[in-house]
Design a protein around this motif. Structure first.
Motif, PDB file in Angstrom:
ATOM      1  N   ASP A   1     -22.104  69.841 -13.311  1.00  0.00           N
ATOM      2  CA  ASP A   1     -20.858  70.575 -13.246  1.00  0.00           C
ATOM      3  C   ASP A   1     -19.917  69.888 -12.263  1.00  0.00           C
ATOM      4  O   ASP A   1     -20.338  69.313 -11.275  1.00  0.00           O
ATOM      5  CB  ASP A   1     -21.097  72.022 -12.773  1.00  0.00           C
ATOM      6  CG  ASP A   1     -21.780  72.838 -13.839  1.00  0.00           C
ATOM      7  OD1 ASP A   1     -21.728  72.425 -15.005  1.00  0.00           O
ATOM      8  OD2 ASP A   1     -22.362  73.878 -13.509  1.00  0.00           O
ATOM      9  N   SER A   2     -18.627  70.011 -12.546  1.00  0.00           N
ATOM     10  CA  SER A   2     -17.660  69.394 -11.652  1.00  0.00           C
ATOM     11  C   SER A   2     -17.589  70.177 -10.358  1.00  0.00           C
ATOM     12  O   SER A   2     -17.847  71.371 -10.305  1.00  0.00           O
ATOM     13  CB  SER A   2     -16.284  69.355 -12.310  1.00  0.00           C
ATOM     14  OG  SER A   2     -15.843  70.668 -12.592  1.00  0.00           O
ATOM     15  N   GLY A   3     -17.232  69.509  -9.275  1.00  0.00           N
ATOM     16  CA  GLY A   3     -17.158  70.154  -7.980  1.00  0.00           C
ATOM     17  C   GLY A   3     -15.942  69.664  -7.218  1.00  0.00           C
ATOM     18  O   GLY A   3     -15.233  68.753  -7.663  1.00  0.00           O
ATOM     19  N   PRO A   4     -15.646  70.238  -6.055  1.00  0.00           N
ATOM     20  CA  PRO A   4     -14.478  69.832  -5.290  1.00  0.00           C
ATOM     21  C   PRO A   4     -14.639  68.426  -4.729  1.00  0.00           C
ATOM     22  O   PRO A   4     -15.738  67.964  -4.458  1.00  0.00           O
ATOM     23  CB  PRO A   4     -14.432  70.878  -4.160  1.00  0.00           C
ATOM     24  CG  PRO A   4     -15.849  71.336  -4.017  1.00  0.00           C
ATOM     25  CD  PRO A   4     -16.413  71.301  -5.413  1.00  0.00           C
ATOM     26  N   ALA A   5     -13.513  67.746  -4.573  1.00  0.00           N
ATOM     27  CA  ALA A   5     -13.547  66.401  -4.010  1.00  0.00           C
ATOM     28  C   ALA A   5     -13.978  66.447  -2.555  1.00  0.00           C
ATOM     29  O   ALA A   5     -13.744  67.429  -1.846  1.00  0.00           O
ATOM     30  CB  ALA A   5     -12.169  65.763  -4.131  1.00  0.00           C
ATOM     31  N   GLY A   6     -14.613  65.398  -2.108  1.00  0.00           N
ATOM     32  CA  GLY A   6     -15.057  65.337  -0.730  1.00  0.00           C
ATOM     33  C   GLY A   6     -14.078  64.553   0.123  1.00  0.00           C
ATOM     34  O   GLY A   6     -12.982  64.189  -0.306  1.00  0.00           O
ATOM     35  N   SER A   7     -14.462  64.272   1.364  1.00  0.00           N
ATOM     36  CA  SER A   7     -13.581  63.596   2.308  1.00  0.00           C
ATOM     37  C   SER A   7     -13.879  62.108   2.405  1.00  0.00           C
ATOM     38  O   SER A   7     -13.204  61.393   3.136  1.00  0.00           O
ATOM     39  CB  SER A   7     -13.727  64.252   3.693  1.00  0.00           C
ATOM     40  OG  SER A   7     -15.082  64.176   4.128  1.00  0.00           O
ATOM     41  N   ILE A   8     -14.883  61.615   1.692  1.00  0.00           N
ATOM     42  CA  ILE A   8     -15.248  60.202   1.756  1.00  0.00           C
ATOM     43  C   ILE A   8     -14.370  59.408   0.795  1.00  0.00           C
ATOM     44  O   ILE A   8     -14.270  59.739  -0.386  1.00  0.00           O
ATOM     45  CB  ILE A   8     -16.735  60.002   1.402  1.00  0.00           C
ATOM     46  CG1 ILE A   8     -17.616  60.758   2.393  1.00  0.00           C
ATOM     47  CG2 ILE A   8     -17.100  58.526   1.402  1.00  0.00           C
ATOM     48  CD1 ILE A   8     -19.088  60.713   2.047  1.00  0.00           C
ATOM     49  N   ASP A   9     -13.721  58.370   1.290  1.00  0.00           N
ATOM     50  CA  ASP A   9     -12.865  57.543   0.446  1.00  0.00           C
ATOM     51  C   ASP A   9     -13.727  56.677  -0.462  1.00  0.00           C
ATOM     52  O   ASP A   9     -14.679  56.043  -0.027  1.00  0.00           O
ATOM     53  CB  ASP A   9     -11.971  56.661   1.320  1.00  0.00           C
ATOM     54  CG  ASP A   9     -10.849  56.028   0.518  1.00  0.00           C
ATOM     55  OD1 ASP A   9     -11.149  55.330  -0.465  1.00  0.00           O
ATOM     56  OD2 ASP A   9      -9.681  56.235   0.881  1.00  0.00           O
ATOM     57  N   ALA A  10     -13.368  56.626  -1.743  1.00  0.00           N
ATOM     58  CA  ALA A  10     -14.148  55.853  -2.710  1.00  0.00           C
ATOM     59  C   ALA A  10     -14.010  54.352  -2.496  1.00  0.00           C
ATOM     60  O   ALA A  10     -14.862  53.576  -2.918  1.00  0.00           O
ATOM     61  CB  ALA A  10     -13.714  56.208  -4.133  1.00  0.00           C
ATOM     62  N   GLU A  11     -12.926  53.929  -1.843  1.00  0.00           N
ATOM     63  CA  GLU A  11     -12.642  52.518  -1.581  1.00  0.00           C
ATOM     64  C   GLU A  11     -12.491  51.734  -2.897  1.00  0.00           C
ATOM     65  O   GLU A  11     -13.295  50.869  -3.242  1.00  0.00           O
ATOM     66  CB  GLU A  11     -13.725  51.901  -0.685  1.00  0.00           C
ATOM     67  CG  GLU A  11     -13.781  52.518   0.701  1.00  0.00           C
ATOM     68  CD  GLU A  11     -14.787  51.836   1.617  1.00  0.00           C
ATOM     69  OE1 GLU A  11     -15.416  50.845   1.191  1.00  0.00           O
ATOM     70  OE2 GLU A  11     -14.946  52.280   2.766  1.00  0.00           O
ATOM     71  N   VAL A  12     -11.438  52.071  -3.618  1.00  0.00           N
ATOM     72  CA  VAL A  12     -11.106  51.412  -4.882  1.00  0.00           C
ATOM     73  C   VAL A  12      -9.651  50.946  -4.809  1.00  0.00           C
ATOM     74  O   VAL A  12      -8.768  51.716  -4.441  1.00  0.00           O
ATOM     75  CB  VAL A  12     -11.280  52.363  -6.077  1.00  0.00           C
ATOM     76  CG1 VAL A  12     -10.899  51.672  -7.391  1.00  0.00           C
ATOM     77  CG2 VAL A  12     -12.721  52.865  -6.162  1.00  0.00           C
TER      78      VAL A  12
END
Length: 234
Positions: free
Chosen positions: A72-83
């Motif tokens: 299931d989808s969830g809220p975004a976190g605070s870690i940057d994906a670095e893309v």
């Protein structure tokens, strides 16, 4: 009746004293019994309360695990994906945008700037490849991209007949198909570090993208498993 004898008076006094002592011991014994019962009641109450708290904690942990595992989808976190956009990388397919992306594993939510994500930091568990009728966790799907999957996402309002066409294209190994809200275009094809937004499911570039990039040369871990992870395809 004649006068009371001295010895008889002493015996009566002793008997009275013994009776008072016995009564006092009885009262002490009864008080101790009441205190013991009260202590047992407190112990039962505390034990029951602790059990309720423990059950609540276990249920909460189970809910967290199930939410993480069921896709299931969830809220975004605070870690940057670095893309970041890779301006020096091109594709033979017109319209494909290339990116460079971190490949670190993380244990919590990741903030993906691209919609849908195209790579970057991700969960250590990959999403099982297949067709999904509901949104999935970004961080698990990105791990599948790392293993060579092509991820087709579509706007949930897409007509049913067009979704069926996408399902036919996704019915093969190393493919993901999921609904995805908020995309700039109604359909997107994504591989690790590569993304193609599309206006139509009939765009011939979609088939070209799948043919070229499904477990293709861009794959960081080419041939790695796309099963045995998390999520239950429809």
């Amino acid at each position: 009746m004649g006068p009371q004898q001295p010895g008889s008076s002493k015996k009566q006094n002793k008997a009275a004293k013994n009776a008072k002592m016995a009564a006092a011991r009885q009262r002490v014994a009864e008080q101790r019994e009441r205190e013991a019962k009260a202590a047992r009641r407190r112990s039962i109450f505390i034990g029951s309360a602790a059990a309720v708290v423990a059950i609540g904690v276990i249920a909460g942990l189970a809910a967290i695990v199930m939410t993480s595992d069921d896709g299931d989808s969830g809220p975004a976190g605070s870690i940057d994906a670095e893309v970041t956009v890779a301006g020096n990388v091109s594709s033979t397919i017109p319209g494909v945008v290339a990116y460079t992306a971190s490949r670190d594993h993380v244990g919590s939510g990741v903030d993906y700037k691209q919609v849908p994500p195209v790579g970057g930091k991700h969960d250590q568990r990959w999403l099982n490849c297949g067709i999904y009728d509901k949104p999935v966790q970004n961080r698990n799907a990105v791990h599948s991209l790392e293993h060579g999957a092509v991820w087709i996402t579509y706007d949930p309002s897409l007509p049913a007949d067009q979704i069926e066409k996408l399902k036919a294209k996704a019915n093969q190994p190393y493919m993901l198909l999921t609904p995805y809200s908020g995309m700039p275009k109604p359909v997107n094809a994504t591989a690790w570090g590569l993304q193609l937004p599309l206006d139509s499911v009939d765009d011939p570039r979609l088939d070209e993208f799948i043919k070229l990039y499904r477990n293709g040369p861009q794959t960081p871990e080419q041939g790695a498993a796309c099963t045995g992870g998390v999520g239950k395809p429809a």
